[in-house]
Enzyme design. Structure first.
Site, PDB file in Angstrom:
ATOM      1  N   SER A  10       1.008  -1.351   0.036  1.00  0.00           N
ATOM      2  CA  SER A  10      -0.093   0.046  -0.004  1.00  0.00           C
ATOM      3  C   SER A  10       0.873   1.425   0.040  1.00  0.00           C
ATOM      4  O   SER A  10       1.764   1.358   0.802  1.00  0.00           O
ATOM      5  CB  SER A  10      -0.911   0.104   1.248  1.00  0.00           C
ATOM      6  N   HIS A  35      -1.130  -0.683  -4.421  1.00  0.00           N
ATOM      7  CA  HIS A  35      -2.676  -0.551  -3.673  1.00  0.00           C
ATOM      8  C   HIS A  35      -2.528   0.903  -3.557  1.00  0.00           C
ATOM      9  O   HIS A  35      -1.591   1.531  -2.873  1.00  0.00           O
ATOM     10  CB  HIS A  35      -2.641  -1.495  -2.373  1.00  0.00           C
ATOM     11  N   ASP A  37      -4.815   3.985  -2.013  1.00  0.00           N
ATOM     12  CA  ASP A  37      -5.939   4.368  -0.915  1.00  0.00           C
ATOM     13  C   ASP A  37      -6.227   5.710  -1.158  1.00  0.00           C
ATOM     14  O   ASP A  37      -5.555   6.594  -0.544  1.00  0.00           O
ATOM     15  CB  ASP A  37      -5.504   4.186   0.457  1.00  0.00           C
ATOM     16  N   MET A  39      -8.671   8.729  -0.423  1.00  0.00           N
ATOM     17  CA  MET A  39      -9.743   9.108   0.548  1.00  0.00           C
ATOM     18  C   MET A  39      -9.872  10.520   0.596  1.00  0.00           C
ATOM     19  O   MET A  39      -9.111  11.543   0.246  1.00  0.00           O
ATOM     20  CB  MET A  39      -8.961   8.789   2.037  1.00  0.00           C
ATOM     21  N   HIS A  68      -8.091   1.712  -4.379  1.00  0.00           N
ATOM     22  CA  HIS A  68      -9.152   1.570  -3.546  1.00  0.00           C
ATOM     23  C   HIS A  68      -9.866   3.114  -3.139  1.00  0.00           C
ATOM     24  O   HIS A  68      -9.156   3.638  -2.498  1.00  0.00           O
ATOM     25  CB  HIS A  68      -8.528   0.829  -2.339  1.00  0.00           C
ATOM     26  N   MET A  70     -12.066   5.271  -1.153  1.00  0.00           N
ATOM     27  CA  MET A  70     -13.037   5.574   0.201  1.00  0.00           C
ATOM     28  C   MET A  70     -13.368   6.983   0.009  1.00  0.00           C
ATOM     29  O   MET A  70     -12.973   7.893   0.809  1.00  0.00           O
ATOM     30  CB  MET A  70     -11.815   5.411   1.514  1.00  0.00           C
ATOM     31  N   MET A 139     -12.610  -5.697   4.030  1.00  0.00           N
ATOM     32  CA  MET A 139     -11.601  -4.553   5.141  1.00  0.00           C
ATOM     33  C   MET A 139     -11.507  -5.423   6.374  1.00  0.00           C
ATOM     34  O   MET A 139     -12.530  -5.506   7.099  1.00  0.00           O
ATOM     35  CB  MET A 139     -12.512  -3.019   5.363  1.00  0.00           C
ATOM     36  N   ASP A 177      -7.681  -6.306   3.524  1.00  0.00           N
ATOM     37  CA  ASP A 177      -7.154  -5.083   3.286  1.00  0.00           C
ATOM     38  C   ASP A 177      -7.030  -4.462   4.919  1.00  0.00           C
ATOM     39  O   ASP A 177      -8.066  -4.253   5.429  1.00  0.00           O
ATOM     40  CB  ASP A 177      -7.577  -3.972   2.446  1.00  0.00           C
TER      41      ASP A 177
HETATM   42  C1  DX5 Z   1      -6.979   1.444   5.455  1.00  0.00           C
HETATM   43  C2  DX5 Z   1      -6.388   1.297   3.903  1.00  0.00           C
HETATM   44  C3  DX5 Z   1      -5.153   0.236   3.877  1.00  0.00           C
HETATM   45  C4  DX5 Z   1      -4.049   0.730   4.557  1.00  0.00           C
HETATM   46  C5  DX5 Z   1      -3.590  -0.392   5.114  1.00  0.00           C
HETATM   47  O1  DX5 Z   1      -7.792   2.283   5.643  1.00  0.00           O
HETATM   48  O2  DX5 Z   1      -7.459   0.781   3.148  1.00  0.00           O
HETATM   49  O3  DX5 Z   1      -5.167   0.122   2.555  1.00  0.00           O
HETATM   50  O4  DX5 Z   1      -3.090   1.034   3.540  1.00  0.00           O
HETATM   51  O5  DX5 Z   1      -2.578  -0.434   5.848  1.00  0.00           O
HETATM   52  P1  DX5 Z   1      -1.777  -1.525   6.888  1.00  0.00           P
HETATM   53  O6  DX5 Z   1      -1.326  -2.734   6.045  1.00  0.00           O
HETATM   54  O7  DX5 Z   1      -0.865  -0.852   7.641  1.00  0.00           O
HETATM   55  O8  DX5 Z   1      -2.877  -1.772   7.888  1.00  0.00           O
HETATM   56 ZN    ZN Z   2      -7.154   0.144   0.868  1.00  0.00          ZN
END
Ligand code: DX5
Ligand code: ZN
Length: 223
Positions: A10, A35, A37, A39, A68, A70, A139, A177
Protein backbone atom coordinates in the site's frame (compact mmCIF):
# COMPACT_ATOMS: atom_id res chain seq x y z
CA UNK A 1 -2.36 -25.34 -2.38
CA UNK A 2 -2.09 -23.87 -5.84
CA UNK A 3 -4.27 -20.84 -5.20
CA UNK A 4 -2.62 -17.62 -6.39
CA UNK A 5 -1.01 -15.37 -3.75
CA UNK A 6 -0.94 -11.71 -4.67
CA UNK A 7 0.84 -9.15 -2.51
CA UNK A 8 -0.31 -5.56 -2.98
CA UNK A 9 1.88 -3.13 -1.01
CA UNK A 10 0.00 0.00 0.00
CA UNK A 11 1.40 3.31 -1.21
CA UNK A 12 -0.22 4.95 1.85
CA UNK A 13 2.68 3.70 3.97
CA UNK A 14 5.46 4.90 1.67
CA UNK A 15 7.67 7.83 2.44
CA UNK A 16 6.62 10.05 -0.47
CA UNK A 17 10.00 11.77 -0.33
CA UNK A 18 11.57 8.47 -1.38
CA UNK A 19 8.74 7.20 -3.56
CA UNK A 20 10.84 6.06 -6.53
CA UNK A 21 13.18 4.02 -4.28
CA UNK A 22 10.33 2.48 -2.36
CA UNK A 23 8.51 1.46 -5.54
CA UNK A 24 11.70 -0.08 -6.88
CA UNK A 25 12.06 -2.07 -3.64
CA UNK A 26 8.47 -3.31 -3.96
CA UNK A 27 9.14 -4.44 -7.50
CA UNK A 28 12.38 -6.16 -6.47
CA UNK A 29 10.54 -8.00 -3.70
CA UNK A 30 8.04 -9.41 -6.19
CA UNK A 31 5.02 -7.21 -5.45
CA UNK A 32 2.12 -8.10 -7.73
CA UNK A 33 0.09 -4.89 -7.55
CA UNK A 34 0.40 -1.45 -6.00
CA UNK A 35 -2.52 -0.62 -3.73
CA UNK A 36 -3.58 3.04 -3.84
CA UNK A 37 -5.86 4.36 -1.07
CA UNK A 38 -7.85 7.37 -2.24
CA UNK A 39 -9.59 9.04 0.74
CA UNK A 40 -11.78 12.14 0.72
CA UNK A 41 -12.02 13.13 4.40
CA UNK A 42 -15.78 12.44 4.28
CA UNK A 43 -16.34 8.74 3.77
CA UNK A 44 -13.33 8.18 6.02
CA UNK A 45 -11.76 10.60 8.52
CA UNK A 46 -8.59 11.10 6.50
CA UNK A 47 -7.57 12.81 3.29
CA UNK A 48 -4.93 11.27 1.05
CA UNK A 49 -4.32 11.57 -2.67
CA UNK A 50 -5.91 11.26 -6.08
CA UNK A 51 -5.14 11.70 -9.77
CA UNK A 52 -1.80 13.57 -9.48
CA UNK A 53 -0.22 10.79 -7.40
CA UNK A 54 -1.74 8.10 -9.64
CA UNK A 55 -0.07 9.82 -12.62
CA UNK A 56 3.26 9.80 -10.82
CA UNK A 57 2.88 6.12 -9.90
CA UNK A 58 2.14 5.28 -13.51
CA UNK A 59 5.40 6.91 -14.53
CA UNK A 60 7.50 5.42 -11.75
CA UNK A 61 6.25 1.83 -11.83
CA UNK A 62 4.91 -0.74 -14.27
CA UNK A 63 3.04 -2.63 -11.52
CA UNK A 64 -0.76 -2.78 -11.96
CA UNK A 65 -2.53 -0.10 -9.92
CA UNK A 66 -5.13 -1.48 -7.52
CA UNK A 67 -7.08 1.63 -6.58
CA UNK A 68 -9.27 1.59 -3.46
CA UNK A 69 -11.66 4.53 -3.30
CA UNK A 70 -12.78 5.54 0.16
CA UNK A 71 -14.80 8.48 -1.11
CA UNK A 72 -18.46 9.36 -1.37
CA UNK A 73 -19.88 8.95 -4.89
CA UNK A 74 -16.86 7.08 -6.26
CA UNK A 75 -18.56 6.88 -9.67
CA UNK A 76 -17.35 10.43 -10.31
CA UNK A 77 -13.84 9.05 -10.82
CA UNK A 78 -14.45 6.01 -13.05
CA UNK A 79 -13.68 7.65 -16.40
CA UNK A 80 -10.71 9.64 -15.13
CA UNK A 81 -9.05 6.71 -13.39
CA UNK A 82 -9.57 4.47 -16.43
CA UNK A 83 -7.83 7.08 -18.57
CA UNK A 84 -4.96 7.18 -16.06
CA UNK A 85 -4.41 3.45 -16.61
CA UNK A 86 -5.68 1.98 -13.33
CA UNK A 87 -6.12 -1.81 -13.45
CA UNK A 88 -8.55 -2.35 -10.57
CA UNK A 89 -11.20 0.15 -9.42
CA UNK A 90 -12.64 -0.80 -6.02
CA UNK A 91 -15.30 1.23 -4.24
CA UNK A 92 -17.54 0.92 -1.20
CA UNK A 93 -21.25 0.12 -1.59
CA UNK A 94 -21.70 2.13 1.65
CA UNK A 95 -20.62 5.25 -0.25
CA UNK A 96 -23.01 5.26 -3.17
CA UNK A 97 -26.46 4.18 -4.36
CA UNK A 98 -26.50 2.50 -7.78
CA UNK A 99 -23.85 -0.12 -7.16
CA UNK A 100 -24.67 -2.41 -10.09
CA UNK A 101 -24.64 0.44 -12.56
CA UNK A 102 -21.24 1.60 -11.35
CA UNK A 103 -19.71 -1.88 -11.41
CA UNK A 104 -20.84 -2.22 -15.03
CA UNK A 105 -19.40 1.20 -15.86
CA UNK A 106 -16.03 0.22 -14.37
CA UNK A 107 -15.89 -2.89 -16.57
CA UNK A 108 -17.03 -0.93 -19.61
CA UNK A 109 -14.03 1.32 -19.10
CA UNK A 110 -11.75 -1.71 -19.16
CA UNK A 111 -10.92 -1.93 -15.44
CA UNK A 112 -11.57 -4.79 -13.03
CA UNK A 113 -14.60 -3.96 -10.86
CA UNK A 114 -14.17 -4.31 -7.11
CA UNK A 115 -16.38 -3.80 -4.08
CA UNK A 116 -14.92 -3.14 -0.63
CA UNK A 117 -16.87 -3.86 2.56
CA UNK A 118 -16.38 -2.13 5.89
CA UNK A 119 -16.11 -4.45 8.91
CA UNK A 120 -19.75 -3.77 9.85
CA UNK A 121 -21.15 -4.46 6.37
CA UNK A 122 -22.42 -8.03 5.85
CA UNK A 123 -20.97 -10.05 2.97
CA UNK A 124 -24.51 -10.74 1.73
CA UNK A 125 -24.54 -7.19 0.30
CA UNK A 126 -22.72 -8.56 -2.75
CA UNK A 127 -25.15 -11.43 -3.43
CA UNK A 128 -27.19 -9.55 -6.04
CA UNK A 129 -24.17 -8.23 -7.92
CA UNK A 130 -21.81 -11.17 -7.77
CA UNK A 131 -21.90 -11.60 -11.56
CA UNK A 132 -20.72 -8.00 -11.94
CA UNK A 133 -17.73 -8.41 -9.61
CA UNK A 134 -14.10 -9.05 -10.45
CA UNK A 135 -12.87 -8.48 -6.90
CA UNK A 136 -14.27 -8.48 -3.39
CA UNK A 137 -12.26 -6.59 -0.78
CA UNK A 138 -12.87 -7.42 2.86
CA UNK A 139 -11.71 -4.61 5.16
CA UNK A 140 -10.03 -6.11 8.21
CA UNK A 141 -9.80 -2.68 9.91
CA UNK A 142 -12.10 0.31 9.81
CA UNK A 143 -10.75 2.20 6.80
CA UNK A 144 -8.94 5.50 7.10
CA UNK A 145 -5.44 4.83 8.35
CA UNK A 146 -2.53 2.47 7.88
CA UNK A 147 -0.93 0.62 10.77
CA UNK A 148 -4.10 -0.56 12.54
CA UNK A 149 -4.64 -3.94 14.18
CA UNK A 150 -6.27 -6.81 12.26
CA UNK A 151 -9.83 -7.20 13.53
CA UNK A 152 -10.35 -10.67 15.02
CA UNK A 153 -13.62 -11.41 13.19
CA UNK A 154 -12.00 -10.95 9.79
CA UNK A 155 -11.04 -14.56 9.11
CA UNK A 156 -14.57 -15.75 9.75
CA UNK A 157 -15.87 -13.06 7.42
CA UNK A 158 -13.34 -14.07 4.75
CA UNK A 159 -14.55 -17.68 5.02
CA UNK A 160 -18.13 -16.56 4.49
CA UNK A 161 -17.07 -14.37 1.55
CA UNK A 162 -15.17 -17.29 0.00
CA UNK A 163 -18.25 -19.50 0.42
CA UNK A 164 -20.49 -16.92 -1.20
CA UNK A 165 -18.16 -16.54 -4.21
CA UNK A 166 -17.72 -20.30 -4.60
CA UNK A 167 -21.45 -20.99 -4.43
CA UNK A 168 -22.01 -18.40 -7.14
CA UNK A 169 -19.18 -20.00 -9.18
CA UNK A 170 -17.49 -16.63 -9.19
CA UNK A 171 -13.80 -16.42 -10.01
CA UNK A 172 -13.53 -12.98 -8.39
CA UNK A 173 -10.38 -12.15 -6.48
CA UNK A 174 -10.81 -12.14 -2.69
CA UNK A 175 -8.67 -9.37 -1.25
CA UNK A 176 -8.10 -8.45 2.39
CA UNK A 177 -6.96 -5.01 3.56
CA UNK A 178 -5.81 -3.78 6.97
CA UNK A 179 -3.42 -5.12 9.58
CA UNK A 180 -1.92 -7.76 7.30
CA UNK A 181 1.49 -8.75 8.64
CA UNK A 182 3.66 -11.85 9.07
CA UNK A 183 1.47 -13.02 11.98
CA UNK A 184 -1.95 -12.43 10.39
CA UNK A 185 -1.51 -13.27 6.71
CA UNK A 186 -1.56 -17.04 7.12
CA UNK A 187 -4.94 -17.04 8.85
CA UNK A 188 -6.40 -14.83 6.11
CA UNK A 189 -4.92 -17.09 3.44
CA UNK A 190 -6.42 -20.18 5.06
CA UNK A 191 -9.75 -18.42 5.29
CA UNK A 192 -9.73 -18.05 1.51
CA UNK A 193 -8.13 -14.72 0.66
CA UNK A 194 -5.79 -14.67 -2.34
CA UNK A 195 -4.74 -11.01 -2.49
CA UNK A 196 -3.18 -9.21 0.46
CA UNK A 197 -2.81 -5.48 0.93
CA UNK A 198 0.07 -4.59 3.24
CA UNK A 199 1.19 -1.12 4.21
CA UNK A 200 3.17 -1.01 7.45
CA UNK A 201 4.26 -4.63 7.05
CA UNK A 202 6.05 -3.67 3.82
CA UNK A 203 6.95 0.02 3.69
CA UNK A 204 7.25 0.34 7.47
CA UNK A 205 10.08 -2.20 7.38
CA UNK A 206 13.78 -1.53 6.83
CA UNK A 207 13.83 -3.92 3.87
CA UNK A 208 10.51 -3.80 2.00
CA UNK A 209 11.59 -6.36 -0.60
CA UNK A 210 12.43 -8.93 2.08
CA UNK A 211 9.18 -8.11 3.87
CA UNK A 212 7.16 -8.97 0.75
CA UNK A 213 8.96 -12.30 0.44
CA UNK A 214 8.26 -13.07 4.10
CA UNK A 215 4.55 -12.40 3.64
CA UNK A 216 4.35 -14.58 0.54
CA UNK A 217 6.22 -17.41 2.23
CA UNK A 218 3.80 -17.39 5.17
CA UNK A 219 0.95 -18.28 2.80
CA UNK A 220 2.73 -21.29 1.38
CA UNK A 221 3.78 -22.68 4.77
CA UNK A 222 1.61 -25.13 6.64
CA UNK A 223 1.78 -24.43 10.36
C1 DX5 B 1 -6.81 1.43 5.39
C2 DX5 B 1 -6.37 1.30 3.96
C3 DX5 B 1 -5.32 0.29 3.81
C4 DX5 B 1 -4.00 0.61 4.48
C5 DX5 B 1 -3.48 -0.69 5.05
O1 DX5 B 1 -7.83 2.33 5.48
O2 DX5 B 1 -7.46 0.94 3.12
O3 DX5 B 1 -5.09 -0.05 2.44
O4 DX5 B 1 -3.04 1.16 3.63
O5 DX5 B 1 -2.39 -0.42 5.86
P1 DX5 B 1 -1.81 -1.49 6.88
O6 DX5 B 1 -1.38 -2.68 6.07
O7 DX5 B 1 -0.66 -0.77 7.51
O8 DX5 B 1 -2.90 -1.84 7.85
ZN1 ZN C 1 -6.96 0.07 1.00
Amino acid sequence: MSRVVRIAPSVLSTDLGRLADQLAAAKAGGADWLHVDVMDGRFVPNLTFGAPLIKALRKLSDLPLDVHLMVVEPERYIAEYADLGCRVFTFHPEATVHVQRHLAAVRERGMAAGLALNPSTPVTVVEEVVADLDLLLIMSVNPGFGGQKYLPGSNDKLRRARGLLDRARSTATLEVDGGIAADTIQGAWRAGADTFVAGQAVFGQADPAAAIRTLRRACAEEA
